[in-house]
Design an enzyme around this catalytic site. Structure first.
Site, PDB file in Angstrom:
ATOM      1  CB  CYS A 426      -6.202  -6.351   4.605  1.00 20.67           C
ATOM      2  SG  CYS A 426      -6.179  -8.256   5.117  1.00 20.67           S
ATOM      3  CG  ASN A 427      -7.596  -1.364   0.592  1.00 20.19           C
ATOM      4  OD1 ASN A 427      -8.656  -0.817   0.699  1.00 20.19           O
ATOM      5  ND2 ASN A 427      -7.003  -0.960  -0.372  1.00 20.19           N
TER       6      ASN A 427
END
Length: 847
Positions: A426-427
């Site tokens: 999630c980055n």
């Protein structure tokens, strides 16, 4: 040499490198105490045979945490904190204590920050997005800017979804730009413009474990760093602490970010679905909130657009009833963390050491042809725990230098019961940066069918994500060893080789022994400073001829002090004396101690009636407090404890009558004694000698504020014997037709738990007094005492009754005041002594 023999020889060389003895050569901070292995076996027995390396996803909870939480909710009745019944008050007080513990963990106070509970870090970020005072552009002011580091979690970048519809400028900033494009902004320029801007960055990257400078907080707020230095207006900082707080100490006194979101499961493993947003109180007034749910309104109308929010910051933003049982579980989470580790400083050193050792060997590991085994994504070489967290991100490569897909690594790791995390975590920003993925690549990969969270690890031979291993406070060296052996066995082309030159260089990057003292530059929570306070003796008014006697009816009639009671431990039995010193807080050592439950919430007789069966006695010559109770051995506690407080139970904060008070724990012996007698975990705490709590009620003009002990309202409570006599007769008359044994006068006096009993002339005449002189000591009357159901506890047995509250209410037509609060007024600033038999003169001031 046969190939099999060569392979065994080279593997043996690697095995000799991957030993605990080699680990100790490069890092001396392992574990927290000598029985670390026993702690792991006792608290994490369920992980036997498992190598858990996804602590950045969620860490693991110790078994004692769940056990203590279960016992807590099995013993106590916790009601909805929006009600006001006893079970609800217990919940409210416990939740408020947890809020303080959270702030204490981050080295700040309720005066500086508010704690808003959310469902997690993402919900906390969404709250900021929806309540920040974004401004569109005007003729005189530019639009607000939402600026964020490209190395941010999706939940931070997602704020853009709210701001884009408001005309707010979204500005992604690369890590290199912050300091490289900084400017020295003039002070006058810094104050120009009022447009609010928000800068968001992670204290630690959840992708690579890089720790960004906490100094950015003040730098952005002062507009000395990019992008703040390029824009006028007021700059606020959101510091995403979700990844950082799991293994590192965060000092908000030193780095006062305006907003700090985080999730508790990353810190403790339990409870899940609970996070918090810490908001600077100086910033809180700027936040705007449209929706209002249960408990957030001070007043509203259903038929008109009228709504007034509650003034309390937390209540205003916590829509509906919070997950209060999960909040209560945090008490046990903090207890377990400190009991098992001793604090976040030690957690940081332990976890960093494991990550550093893993990085050193993995980055030095080579195939038989000399080709590196791993491509590691990091901005550092793991030299320092203040710049690198306990996260290692990488992709494995084959002997031809081709990336091995992360899904293949994940599947094989599962066969070895090794738990890792794969993907982009999630980055996307960090993933693009380290893996060289362009914006067009992301779009093309999506068209090829790759979405976040799937197992499409390679597109056209290029990686779409990576492998991440991360460590927690319960991680062991065996976890490192298991993981490294797994890599060697499954992915290294034999014979195994090690880049010895690189390994030696990495070893020399830090000193192995005692290096932590110079490494913790991010700061650790400071201990509360000892402070010298000015004298708190009140200024005394000169009464002179202004004091008069009411209708002269008491002239020539003697009044005197009949009884003196002190209550060393709040809500425990009285200690009757015939004469006693008066100190700056009232009677010396009166309510100097109190008992708290396992969650740190003050116990009183409303919650635990058996407190009245504990008989404390003070012996001034030996400087000791004795604890006595039927069936228990007597123990002694020193009146003044000059020893260093126990690490887990040192200086703490509790609440008394809504006031926060600093306290000091009195040790394990007293705690065990109280816990055994009361049948629940308890501790004895005393008011910190460095802490001053002032009385809330106002004083006469010219009278300074009055310092209090752990009393509720004022320094003394006084009752009139004549009033007790009248009430006792009224109770008897009400009970004539019943089988109740009437209360005798001495039992009734004990119910009201007064400090001073006087022989007044008329019942309830004390209600009109303004001043009192006992012997040579002057007192000011501060008001009547409103009695609660606590006076219904029989002080001899602990049984609850309805008297004398019912009779008092009936006699006084609903009013349940009895006795008056007094404040000591020392004429010369020196202490005095009160003695039984001393004359009493009451005074009235004419209106």
């Amino acid at each position: 040499m046969p190939l099999q023999e060569a392979t065994e020889k080279e593997s043996l060389n690697f095995n000799q490198l991957c030993t605990f003895e080699r680990f100790e050569e490069v890092w001396s901070h392992y574990g927290y105490k000598s029985d670390f292995k026993d702690v792991i076996e006792r608290e994490f027995s369920r992980t036997k045979g498992i190598t858990y390396l996804d602590h950045a996803g969620t860490t693991l909870y110790p078994e004692s945490l769940v056990r203590e939480f279960y016992q807590d909710i099995s013993r106590n009745v916790y009601g909805n904190p929006h009600s006001h019944n006893p079970s609800s008050r217990l919940t409210h007080d416990t939740v408020e204590h947890v809020r303080y513990r959270i702030l204490q963990h981050f080295n700040t106070t309720p005066e500086k920050y508010s704690v808003i509970f959310t469902s997690g870090c993402t919900a906390a970020l969404k709250l900021v997005a929806e309540s920040f005072p974004w401004r569109p552009p005007t003729a005189t002011e530019p639009a607000s800017q939402f600026c964020y580091l490209t190395d941010n979690h999706t939940s931070v970048v997602g704020i853009r979804g709210v701001t884009s519809a408001l005309g707010v400028v979204s500005l992604p900033v690369s890590p290199e730009e912050i300091e490289a494009r900084a400017k020295d902004v003039a002070q006058s320029e810094c104050r120009s413009g009022q447009t609010p801007h928000l800068f968001c960055y992670p204290a630690q990257s959840n992708f690579s474990g890089r720790k960004y400078s906490l100094g950015y907080v003040r730098g952005i707020q002062a507009r000395k760093l990019y992008p703040a230095c390029d824009s006028q207006g007021r700059w606020f900082v959101l510091l995403d602490a979700a990844s950082f707080a799991s293994c590192s100490p965060l000092d908000l006194q030193e780095h006062p970010a305006d907003f700090v979101p985080f999730s508790f499961y990353k810190m403790f493993g339990f409870p899940t679905g609970l996070g918090a947003l810490l908001v600077r109180n100086d910033t809180a007034a700027l936040l705007r909130k449209a929706y209002f749910g249960g408990g957030t309104a001070a007043a509203y109308l259903a038929g008109e657009n009228y709504y007034v929010p509650t003034p309390n910051m937390a209540n205003r933003f916590e829509d509906g009833t919070i997950s209060f049982l999960d909040v209560i579980a945090l008490n046990h989470s903090f207890d377990a963390l400190h009991t098992l580790t001793g604090g976040m400083d030690k957690v940081q050193l332990h976890t960093f050491g494991l990550a550093r050792f893993t990085y050193m060997l993995l980055s030095s590991l080579c195939h038989g042809n000399g080709q590196p085994v791993a491509q590691i994504y990091s901005d550092s070489e793991f030299e320092n725990p203040s710049t690198q967290g306990a996260i290692l991100n990488f992709n494995l490569t084959d002997c031809h230098g081709q990336i091995v897909g992360y899904s293949q690594v994940d599947k094989l790791a599962s066969l070895f019961n090794i738990h890792v995390r794969t993907g982009c975590f999630c980055n996307t920003g960090a993933c693009q940066l380290f893996l060289g993925i362009t914006n067009q690549d992301v779009k093309s990969n999506l068209q090829a069918g790759h979405v976040c969270g799937d197992d499409i690890d390679l597109v056209d031979g290029r990686p779409t994500g990576s492998v991440r291993v991360s460590f927690g406070y319960m991680s062991t060296f065996q976890d490192c060893q298991n993981f490294l052996n797994f890599v060697v066995e499954c992915f290294v082309e034999k014979p195994v080789e090690v880049d010895q030159v690189k390994l030696d260089r990495l070893k020399s990057n830090t000193s192995s022994k005692g290096s932590s003292q110079c490494l913790l530059t991010n700061g650790k929570p400071k201990h509360i400073d000892n402070r010298e306070h000015a004298s708190t003796d009140p200024v005394v008014n000169e009464y002179g001829g202004k004091a008069i006697t009411k209708e002269a009816k008491s002239q020539g009639k003697a009044q005197y002090l009949t009884n003196i009671y002190i209550y060393p431990i709040k809500s425990c039995a009285a200690f009757e004396v015939t004469d006693w010193p008066v100190g700056p807080l009232g009677l010396l050592h009166d309510r100097g101690w109190m008992v708290v439950n396992g969650n740190g919430v003050c116990l009183n007789q409303k919650r635990e009636p058996r407190l009245c069966l504990i008989h404390p006695q003070i012996y001034l010559p030996s400087n000791t407090l004795l604890l006595q109770a039927s069936g228990m051995d007597t123990i002694s506690v020193p009146l003044e404890n000059h020893n260093t407080p126990h690490q887990s139970h040192g200086v703490c904060q509790s609440k008394v009558c809504g006031d926060r008070v600093q306290t000091v724990d009195c040790g394990d012996e007293a705690a065990s004694w109280l816990s055994e007698f009361l049948g629940q975990p308890c501790r004895l705490i005393r008011q910190s000698p460095d802490f001053i709590r002032n009385m809330k009620k106002g004083h006469e003009k010219g009278v300074s504020s009055t310092a209090l002990s752990l009393v509720n309202e004022a320094q003394y409570l006084m009752i009139n014997h004549a009033s007790v006599d009248l009430l006792q007769r009224h109770i008897t008359s009400r009970q004539e037709s019943s089988d109740h044994q009437p209360l005798d006068i001495h039992e009734l006096i004990s119910r009201f738990r007064a400090n001073l009993v006087i022989s007044g002339l008329e019942p309830f005449e004390e209600d009109d007094w303004s001043h009192l002189i006992i012997g040579n000591t002057h007192f000011q009357v501060e008001g009547r005492c409103g009695r609660c159901q606590m006076i219904g506890v029989d002080q001899n047995t602990g049984a609850k009754t309805k008297e004398p509250l019912l009779s008092l209410s009936a006699y006084r037509k609903g009013k349940v005041t009895f006795g008056v609060y007094l404040v000591h007024q020392s004429l010369d600033g020196s202490n005095a002594t009160l003695s039984v038999g001393a004359p009493v003169m009451s005074q009235w001031v004419p209106t």
